[in-house]
Design a protein around this motif. Sequence first.
Motif: not given
Lengths: 306, 306, 306, 306
Positions: B172, B112-114, B143-146
């Motif tokens: 992007e 998760t983001d957190a 791990v996908v980091i926005s």
Amino acid sequence: MLDETAEGVFAIAVTPFLPNGAIDWESVDRMVEFYIAMGATGLTILGMMGEAGKLTAEESVALVKRVVARSTVPVVVGVSAPGFAAMKALATASMDLGAAGVMVAPSSNLRTDAQIITYYHSTAEVLGAAPFVLQDFPLVTNVVISTDVILKIVTDCPTCVMLKHEDWPGLEKISALRAASDNGARRISILCGNGGLYLLEEMLRGADGAMTGFAYPEMMAQVVSAYQSGDETRARDIFDAYLPMVRYEAQPGLGLAIRKHTLAQRGVIAHDTLRKPGAVLRETTKREVQLLAARQDERLQALEVR
Amino acid sequence: MLDETAEGVFAIAVTPFLPNGAIDWESVDRMVEFYIAMGATGLTILGMMGEAGKLTAEESVALVKRVVARSTVPVVVGVSAPGFAAMKALATASMDLGAAGVMVAPSSNLRTDAQIITYYHSTAEVLGAAPFVLQDFPLVTNVVISTDVILKIVTDCPTCVMLKHEDWPGLEKISALRAASDNGARRISILCGNGGLYLLEEMLRGADGAMTGFAYPEMMAQVVSAYQSGDETRARDIFDAYLPMVRYEAQPGLGLAIRKHTLAQRGVIAHDTLRKPGAVLRETTKREVQLLAARQDERLQALEVR
Amino acid sequence: MLDETAEGVFAIAVTPFLPNGAIDWESVDRMVEFYIAMGATGLTILGMMGEAGKLTAEESVALVKRVVARSTVPVVVGVSAPGFAAMKALATASMDLGAAGVMVAPSSNLRTDAQIITYYHSTAEVLGAAPFVLQDFPLVTNVVISTDVILKIVTDCPTCVMLKHEDWPGLEKISALRAASDNGARRISILCGNGGLYLLEEMLRGADGAMTGFAYPEMMAQVVSAYQSGDETRARDIFDAYLPMVRYEAQPGLGLAIRKHTLAQRGVIAHDTLRKPGAVLRETTKREVQLLAARQDERLQALEVR
Amino acid sequence: MLDETAEGVFAIAVTPFLPNGAIDWESVDRMVEFYIAMGATGLTILGMMGEAGKLTAEESVALVKRVVARSTVPVVVGVSAPGFAAMKALATASMDLGAAGVMVAPSSNLRTDAQIITYYHSTAEVLGAAPFVLQDFPLVTNVVISTDVILKIVTDCPTCVMLKHEDWPGLEKISALRAASDNGARRISILCGNGGLYLLEEMLRGADGAMTGFAYPEMMAQVVSAYQSGDETRARDIFDAYLPMVRYEAQPGLGLAIRKHTLAQRGVIAHDTLRKPGAVLRETTKREVQLLAARQDERLQALEVR
């Protein structure tokens, strides 16, 4: 030296820390004595539940030294590493210090049967004479090892003397491995993990005992002992008495925090500290553990286990 | 000390080995000089392509020492580790030895983001004053980091001075980060990876250069330089001349073996040895590389690049 | 009926949509004609790039009907599904409507060699007489299929007539499969994917052509044709001319949006609409495509390809 | 229509098959009656344990029709699909046939918080007025949904009326969601899965009941009822009596076969058939189930539950 005849309960030891995160050496000593007093026939350190990945190389060696010096039972050291150089360094140091053997989980990028086999060929080569335990724990490693692949490794690598069985579901795998050794394959020791959640069925399928870290190691020792003495009903009664807690400790990630909390409550380790990143128990969780422990005590008294 | 103004080409250095698997220190020295001579404005060692996971803790520190001593440009050290204790040990040793900064990829169990933000908060705390590079490489770390998470880390952690950009697709993300810094967010350096496969578009989106290990680092230096001097057509011509080889080296897993082979062919390192487990090039592959190199030479002569 | 002799270029067709998300049947017809006019020797519909998962069962059958009715070349239908009942339903309908064969990717929960083999045994049984293509695309399916496993499936399942080769890196796999068929294994057709990024080397290793959806299918047709006529240099020249665009379209997830944009720009389909969830191209991306297309045109004119 | 007040036990129904693999409609009817007779306050069909992925689109609609016609309690239909078109088709058909609501698990390629939120925004839009259940089952979907993300979806999507809670560990998530609704967030229904393994603690944390498929649904009904009537000790006694079997059925993959076996033994469904691919029970497993059932009966008699 660890060999294929190993049986009983190899307790997966935690690594005790002080509140500041340093290794708590006094608790290490107490913990070693506790596990043995509770019936452990061996100890396994630096496993996943030993927070091995959170130690430096120096700390790992120091822990091996301390535990081996204190232990009167064989000590297995987890030496899984991202590469073979680090694996070899820790394995060599451990065996030199008197460890009985080492344990190796597959690298998580392995996928095909051939990749897994090649990995353990290299492992055996790197480890030399050191006996090793094949750790089969797909839930965490993400590597699924078929029975045929295990048998191939057993055939090709004489130093593979034990399977730490932690596939889930995994009962059929035990049956298949025992059927294979009945048909001529080398019979290695099978000790089971998963916090003991399937211990009774595992014994019935032909396992030699447990290698797991449930905070009440006496449960495993008593169940294995009752089973081996032929008293399956007694084994089931004891198992069922502890099951609500076994189940509660089986929560992934959180389980280690619960385990350390219980060991601290039992006076085995001084602090329930985990190194970061690690779960922190909330009060609600501690109360739930307390309730489970109270009911567990009642059931055990009814069974006259203690 | 590494800071937000870093630009140009930070070459991801290989770790040269002798055929027996020991580190080849003479090749290390030659390699450092080569990268700098080819236009590198920085070096990155002990990254994934530096086979960091295959070195012991001692070897890692020894490599840092040797490279830093030889290098006239800033050296970034990959310190990603399963736990913070090992990360801290290598980071501290590296900074003490004169490294300019360290690089940290996220632990592969983060989701998760957190969780990702917490991980980098802890990382920054553990690293103290050492400037660090956030490595964003989902293809390998899983791990996908926005963009929002990166910006949160940049806001919360002043020592995060650079993004090693290796998301795919990731163009992007560069645009979004630059739009954010145009609107007041702290502007950090963005150096791009992926073997240079999208280097030109990355520069057009606002990247400051490359941090990758393509075996012809002069390509990246010349493309970045041509672009920065305003000659986009020249940049494209050079890029296109090298592209068939960039593409060939981009094969995951195999790419490092191809890269080491090319560096050995170019006389930079003495041997193309990889430590196990690592790909071994077959003759067919070597011939394919040779053919690509020959056509590349022709195109470069036509461009009068050399 | 599709068989082991299939070669050339099987274009992976997109599914054209109207801006409101309905299937754009007029564009479907135009697209079929376009692919064939550009040199396609076959068509593959309802693949991953055909947004198969976003259609209802009824729409899938309707699309098969329309394409098969219009096509003068063999049509392969992707029938991968979460279960065999849905796979069988679509395969039966497709073959009844005149499809030449079907394509099946492995279910993403498969891990061991035996699991993969069993899955294709069941697939072959479910499909009956329908010839099928084994789709080997680990980057998306997360299933790694070894050469030995492919050969086992080829041996056991006579209706497996083609490999859609999309492993990455995968060149050695082609060489190994061809070496096996030189030694007596059944030789099946190998058509390669990955957007054509390694097409030339794939041909040199023994592939029979391409099955992929690059928005300029004439590139694949010309490269395969030049190679088959013995003019490898011509094949390389054409390949290199298109390579910057091939590379740009190779961005996962984004690639399909770029492909549809280009097909719309070329007048093949009326709209570049993707069904949700799908990438939406920003202006910057469209400009980058335009720039690449302009330089591509120049190179092709220099080669007198058109 | 399903709403936020739903509570009790929503039984996850199996899909009964004849030995030839066709749906066994008579067993469907008997099963519906059984679940309701055992205390189910709702039924959930076409979930993962309903082998939804192994049915054709037509079979799915037919099953909904049959169950809804027979059921006197609300029926929730699992409509998770690779794309929104198929999801919409099944959801529309189900609601038209009289279903109370639908259930949607996240697509397994979702990773960042924003991706998950966008997915459920689209889901809510596609479903229109149909109330939906958010299924949170990371062990299978591989998507980790944080409490904050759930709350965001609850805030943004008024038609999200229930959480099927199946994170593991997940107790803190229930506490956090209830704390949020105490502080003003909309309170949705929380029904818990995981085969009931943590049912008691889940109720204590604020869950409204269970949505799971343990083959003895009366256990869940009795535990929820005892807890709601304030008799926590009774709830624990009943829970503990069934726990060895709950644990045994909790084996992933194998669990459904055990469940169907037990339902067949209990006379609820005529056959324990699973569609391929599915586990097949060996005799050893059946004996283990039998032993557990016998001891379970003894404990229940001692409790005078039956």
